[in-house]
Design an enzyme around this catalytic site. Structure first.
Site, mmCIF file in Angstrom:
data_model
loop_
_atom_site.group_PDB
_atom_site.id
_atom_site.type_symbol
_atom_site.label_atom_id
_atom_site.label_comp_id
_atom_site.label_asym_id
_atom_site.label_seq_id
_atom_site.Cartn_x
_atom_site.Cartn_y
_atom_site.Cartn_z
ATOM 1 N N ASN A 21 0.833 -1.213 0.000
ATOM 2 C CA ASN A 21 0.000 0.000 0.000
ATOM 3 C C ASN A 21 0.863 1.257 0.000
ATOM 4 O OD1 ASN A 21 -3.071 -0.335 0.115
ATOM 5 N ND2 ASN A 21 -2.363 -1.981 1.449
ATOM 6 N N HIS A 116 -8.318 -1.722 5.562
ATOM 7 C CA HIS A 116 -8.572 -3.082 6.043
ATOM 8 C C HIS A 116 -9.177 -3.913 4.909
ATOM 9 C CE1 HIS A 116 -9.336 -6.207 8.966
ATOM 10 N NE2 HIS A 116 -10.540 -6.347 8.437
ATOM 11 N N ASP A 148 -9.982 4.945 15.514
ATOM 12 C CA ASP A 148 -10.232 5.269 16.912
ATOM 13 C C ASP A 148 -9.442 4.273 17.764
ATOM 14 O OD1 ASP A 148 -11.670 2.922 16.943
ATOM 15 O OD2 ASP A 148 -13.640 3.887 16.927
ATOM 16 N N GLU A 149 -9.757 4.171 19.045
ATOM 17 C CA GLU A 149 -8.892 3.350 19.901
ATOM 18 C C GLU A 149 -9.215 1.858 19.848
ATOM 19 O OE1 GLU A 149 -11.627 5.666 22.716
ATOM 20 O OE2 GLU A 149 -10.808 5.829 20.723
#
Ligand code: GRF
Length: 207
Positions: A21, A116, A148-149
């Site tokens: 990528n 992803h 995010d986390e």
């Protein structure tokens, strides 16, 4: 159209492995299709092929081995400092195989993307292609989302479908999804720098 001057759209890339990528992003920048500049590549794995590939293409590349840090926070803090020093405005995870600490995510709030190999929220985590085949879905694909986390969570920017064929193996599906990934990530980066992405709750609106 090739950019007329040095791009101000400065990107940092985190990776752990192959780096296809990253290579695709660099190709699009080199061809003038993407107005951006990769100012730093960081790998957490000493053997990451993407680290070597970045250096071969003249991109500053740093190994920040997580095993040398006392904690995830310390490791991520070291990466964050290097990214800030390099002037990165956007951080792209490109096969970065570790969860980022909440403090890193807060420090770069709204400025970290991930790619992803599934249509999230289906099949987060590792071996997404195998998960898709085992679940028997007819369509999988890839997703670029803000980070995010949590693992493979965060508002979805764009997705691209890929059919799952009857004789697919995780490897063959991976290859076809990767082809789409290599186009999708640069599209999302371009949208980001054009200021056209607006996050409204869980949704990303492309204006
Ligand atoms: C890609 O499939 C990406 O979607 C996932 O990890 C893989 C990285 O591949 N997050 P590469 O290192 O970019 O070739």
């Amino acid at each position: 159209m090739p950019a007329t001057g040095p791009s101000k759209n400065l990107v940092g890339v985190l990776l752990s492995g192959r780096g296809s990528n990253l290579a695709a992003i660099l190709d699009r920048i080199d061809s003038g299709d993407l107005d951006a500049k990769v100012v730093l590549v960081i790998a957490n794995e000493p053997g990451a092929a993407g680290l070597v590939a970045a250096r071969e293409r003249g991109v500053p590349a740093l190994l920040v081995d997580h095993r040398s840090s006392p904690s995830r926070e310390a490791h991520d803090g070291e990466m964050a400092a290097a990214l800030e020093a390099a002037g990165a405005r956007l951080v792209c995870l490109a096969g970065y195989m570790r969860l980022l600490s909440p403090s890193f995510v807060r420090r770069f709030a709204g400025c970290v993307m991930n790619i992803h190999p599934s249509l999230l929220p289906s099949f987060p985590g590792r071996q997404a292609q195998r998960q898709a085949i085992e679940a028997g879905v007819k369509i999988s694909g890839c997703t670029v989302h803000f980070v995010d986390e949590h693992v493979d969570s965060g508002p979805i920017i764009l997705q691209e479908p890929v059919p799952v064929l009857d004789d697919d193996t995780p490897r063959t599906l991976e290859t076809r999804i990767l082809e789409k990934e290599h186009v999708l990530y640069s599209r999302c980066i371009a949208l980001y720098f054009s200021g056209r992405l607006r996050v409204v709750g869980r949704r990303v609106v492309v204006t």
